[in-house]
Scaffold this active site. Structure first.
Site, PDB file in Angstrom:
ATOM      1  N   GLY A  24       5.738  13.326  -6.284  1.00  0.00           N
ATOM      2  CA  GLY A  24       6.305  12.274  -7.680  1.00  0.00           C
ATOM      3  C   GLY A  24       5.647  10.670  -7.685  1.00  0.00           C
ATOM      4  N   ARG A  86       2.729  18.215 -10.197  1.00  0.00           N
ATOM      5  CA  ARG A  86       2.620  19.438  -9.379  1.00  0.00           C
ATOM      6  C   ARG A  86       1.972  20.175  -9.019  1.00  0.00           C
ATOM      7  NH1 ARG A  86       6.866  16.985  -6.135  1.00  0.00           N
ATOM      8  NH2 ARG A  86       8.458  15.946  -7.773  1.00  0.00           N
ATOM      9  N   ASP A 118       4.443  14.126   1.969  1.00  0.00           N
ATOM     10  CA  ASP A 118       4.165  15.057   2.809  1.00  0.00           C
ATOM     11  C   ASP A 118       3.617  16.486   1.804  1.00  0.00           C
ATOM     12  OD1 ASP A 118       6.601  16.313   1.367  1.00  0.00           O
ATOM     13  OD2 ASP A 118       7.265  16.732   2.826  1.00  0.00           O
ATOM     14  N   THR A 140       6.129   7.434  -0.759  1.00  0.00           N
ATOM     15  CA  THR A 140       7.927   8.780  -0.875  1.00  0.00           C
ATOM     16  C   THR A 140       8.601   8.088  -1.250  1.00  0.00           C
ATOM     17  OG1 THR A 140       8.909  10.596  -0.063  1.00  0.00           O
ATOM     18  CG2 THR A 140       7.481   9.372   1.224  1.00  0.00           C
ATOM     19  N   ASP A 142      11.741   8.888  -0.405  1.00  0.00           N
ATOM     20  CA  ASP A 142      12.597   9.298   0.759  1.00  0.00           C
ATOM     21  C   ASP A 142      12.551   8.864   1.322  1.00  0.00           C
ATOM     22  OD1 ASP A 142      14.038  10.319  -1.497  1.00  0.00           O
ATOM     23  OD2 ASP A 142      13.239  12.235  -0.943  1.00  0.00           O
ATOM     24  N   ASP A 144      10.152  10.077   3.723  1.00  0.00           N
ATOM     25  CA  ASP A 144      10.895  11.395   5.456  1.00  0.00           C
ATOM     26  C   ASP A 144       9.553  11.217   6.238  1.00  0.00           C
ATOM     27  OD1 ASP A 144       9.769  12.822   2.999  1.00  0.00           O
ATOM     28  OD2 ASP A 144      11.488  13.617   2.703  1.00  0.00           O
ATOM     29  N   ARG A 186      15.861  14.558  -0.068  1.00  0.00           N
ATOM     30  CA  ARG A 186      16.587  15.753  -0.117  1.00  0.00           C
ATOM     31  C   ARG A 186      16.783  16.833   1.169  1.00  0.00           C
ATOM     32  NH1 ARG A 186      14.647  20.939  -2.797  1.00  0.00           N
ATOM     33  NH2 ARG A 186      14.033  20.022  -4.168  1.00  0.00           N
TER      34      ARG A 186
END
Length: 355
Positions: A24, A86, A118, A140, A142, A144, A186
């Protein structure tokens, strides 16, 4: 890490480096590219190429030249000038390591800098084990990715989500409604946690901690009874106790994972049904990924770009640059085993003031 000065090491240093952005997109990718290219060209006299559309460009040898003129002014630009996808290695015959090595040799590329999350780091680790000279930069929104305190793009996403909370609260107050804002996340609720805290949300719901609908409604009613309009922030991966998995009705993504999104739109009518308070949901979605990066993300991304060039110069393959405290360090790919989730203690220190 100080600039390399050892004559022998400088002589053995890779001279032509390929850069790719995978997974992303997020604000700050271009700032990493700019930092790496400026450091490599101006300090070490290296050459750079950018592989287009992530791993696809590396697999197919589809690349463009990156020089000082090409990266001028990129620090403030969102997205990525290289494109992303992707697509991953190992999935096709062309994506096998022996074919990738052949393609890199044809392009005269001595090393690869992979910028991604990741999934990208896992792929980079496998490629390193199969002989590809590769290093990584964590990316990221996120936040994470294990091994780094913060990743660039996260601060921008939190800032965007916080502004959305501020705006939703004004319209919620005007109509005495409960407003539910769904943000990305997510597997980890870092965006929800930070934005919800900054925006003064009355409830923050994250994937790491399940909460019952009764509990959520209790918080909402408590806010209403004080004469306020409730504000609920929920991460897309949050689940109620009776759910088998995160809410998804949008099919699968490029990695075969469920496309998340919609838990907020599911929660709002349930809250209204159980409390009698008119409720509305807003799904922030890809707005969190877009636009210009914050000053924090521009600085962090630039520093990571500068430091990853030092890994290349020292031929320290199989490592990722990372932020620890205020320092930029490097960690082995092998240490990036688990998703970095919100600790229970971090959540419960805020949960005490929900409602």
């Amino acid at each position: 890490m100080e600039t390399l000065t050892d004559p022998t090491a400088l002589e053995q240093m890779p001279r032509r480096i390929g850069i790719l952005t995978s997974g992303g997109d997020c604000p700050g990718l271009n700032a990493v590219i700019r930092g790496a290219v400026l450091k490599g060209t101006e300090v070490y006299g290296q050459e750079f190429v950018g592989f287009l559309d992530g791993w696809r460009g590396m697999i197919e040898g589809d690349c463009i030249t990156l020089d000082r003129a090409r990266v001028r002014g990129l620090a403030k630009e969102g997205g990525t000038i290289l494109g992303t996808s992707r697509i991953g290695p190992y999935r096709t015959e062309a994506g096998q390591p022996e074919n990738i090595l052949r393609t890199l040799a044809e392009q005269g590329v001595d090393a690869v800098i992979a910028i991604g999350g990741d999934g990208t780091m896992r792929a980079a680790s496998l490629l390193r084990n199969d002989g590809i000279p590769i290093v990584g930069v964590p990316k990221t929104i996120d936040n994470d990715l294990d091994g780094t305190d913060y990743s660039f793009g996260f601060d921008t996403a939190v800032s965007i989500a916080t502004e959305a909370i501020d705006r939703l609260r004004t319209t919620g107050n005007a109509h005495k409604r409960c407003m539910v804002l769904e943000v990305m996340g997510r597997h980890a609720g870092w965006i929800a946690l930070h934005a919800g805290t900054a925006g003064g949300a009355h409830a923050i719901l994250i994937p790491e901690q399940t909460e019952s609908l009764d509990q959520v409604c209790e918080w909402v009613i408590s806010v209403r009874d004080r004469g306020r309009s409730p504000m609920v922030v929920v991460a897309e991966g949050f689940t109620l106790p009776d759910m088998d998995g995160a809410f998804s009705d949008k099919g699968l993504d490029g990695f075969g994972r469920a496309r998340l999104g919609g838990i907020g739109e599911m929660l709002a009518p349930l809250i209204e049904e159980h409390t009698g308070i008119e409720s509305r949901a807003t799904v922030l979605g890809h707005i969190q990924r877009g636009g210009v990066p914050t000053a924090f993300d521009r600085v962090l991304a630039t520093r990571l770009g500068l430091e990853v060039v030092e890994l290349v110069a020292r031929r320290q393959w199989g490592r990722m640059v990372a932020l620890r405290g205020t320092d930029i360090i490097s960690v082995p790919f092998d240490e990036l085993a688990e998703t970095k989730q919100v600790p229970v203690g971090r959540y419960h220190e805020l949960r005490a003031i929900f409602g």
